[in-house]
Design a protein around this motif. Structure first.
Motif, short mmCIF file in Angstrom:
data_model
loop_
_atom_site.label_atom_id
_atom_site.label_comp_id
_atom_site.label_asym_id
_atom_site.label_seq_id
_atom_site.Cartn_x
_atom_site.Cartn_y
_atom_site.Cartn_z
N LEU A 6 0.84 -1.20 0.00
CA LEU A 6 0.00 0.00 0.00
C LEU A 6 0.87 1.24 0.00
CD1 LEU A 6 -2.71 -0.91 2.70
CD2 LEU A 6 -2.84 -1.20 0.23
N GLU A 10 -2.94 5.36 0.86
CA GLU A 10 -3.94 4.29 0.81
C GLU A 10 -4.19 3.67 2.19
OE1 GLU A 10 -3.16 2.64 -3.73
OE2 GLU A 10 -2.00 1.78 -2.07
N TYR A 14 -7.65 2.17 3.70
CA TYR A 14 -7.73 0.75 4.02
C TYR A 14 -8.15 0.55 5.47
CZ TYR A 14 -6.30 -4.15 4.45
OH TYR A 14 -6.29 -5.50 4.67
N MET A 44 -7.87 0.88 -5.58
CA MET A 44 -7.59 -0.18 -4.61
C MET A 44 -8.47 -1.41 -4.88
SD MET A 44 -7.05 2.15 -1.20
CE MET A 44 -6.65 0.82 -0.08
N PHE A 49 -7.21 -4.95 -3.39
CA PHE A 49 -7.02 -4.67 -1.97
C PHE A 49 -8.35 -4.54 -1.23
CE2 PHE A 49 -3.02 -2.11 -3.30
CZ PHE A 49 -2.34 -3.29 -3.57
N MET A 50 -9.41 -4.22 -1.98
CA MET A 50 -10.74 -4.02 -1.41
C MET A 50 -11.77 -4.62 -2.36
SD MET A 50 -10.36 -0.01 -0.28
CE MET A 50 -12.05 0.13 0.11
N VAL A 63 -12.39 -4.59 3.03
CA VAL A 63 -10.98 -4.76 2.73
C VAL A 63 -10.68 -6.25 2.60
CG1 VAL A 63 -10.27 -2.64 3.88
CG2 VAL A 63 -10.27 -4.79 5.15
#
Length: 148
Positions: A6, A10, A14, A44, A49-50, A63
């Protein structure tokens, strides 16, 4: 297990989503415009990541619960974007008509609308546009009766 990489801006997004905060709340805490935070969230999501579920204006964000490290620069080789097969895009790219249907299209392109042509040929209007672009078939513009 690989750690996610990250960027510094970010991490608050997150961690905020992980804590159950809304994106607008996270943006306010960061003194940022909602638009830039939303753009970062979208990126993201694209990077895996999400995740996002639900309908627009009622999205729920989650997340991916994996360990992460903070990096100043994320290298291209660090990005692991999931790939997927897009059946509809492949169908569109590979659309073709028989010689008989192409003849029908050439003979009727200026007599029928694109919607009518697509219906008669049994394809979508988008597929018709693709075929016309590939084959160079051009439809005459219909005038409005006022010279335009």
């Amino acid at each position: 297990m690989d750690k996610m990489k990250l960027l510094p801006y970010e991490v608050p997004i997150y961690e905020g989503i992980k804590a159950g905060k809304k994106i607008s709340q996270i943006a306010g805490e960061q003194n940022e415009e909602n638009g830039s935070t939303f753009a970062r969230v979208k990126r993201m999501i694209d990077l895996g990541f999400m995740t996002r579920e639900g309908q627009p204006k009622k999205y729920k964000y989650h997340v991916v619960d994996k360990p992460y490290v903070v990096v100043e620069i994320r290298k291209t080789e660090d990005i692991n974007i999931p790939t997927f097969e897009d059946k509809y895009l492949n169908d569109l790219v590979n659309v073709s008509l028989s010689e008989e249907n192409l003849r029908f299209l050439r003979e009727n392109k200026d007599l029928l609308s694109r919607s009518q042509l697509a219906e008669k040929l049994g394809i979508s209007k988008l597929e018709l546009n693709q075929v016309m672009n590939k084959t160079g078939i051009v439809q005459k513009r219909k005038s409005n009766g006022d010279g335009t």
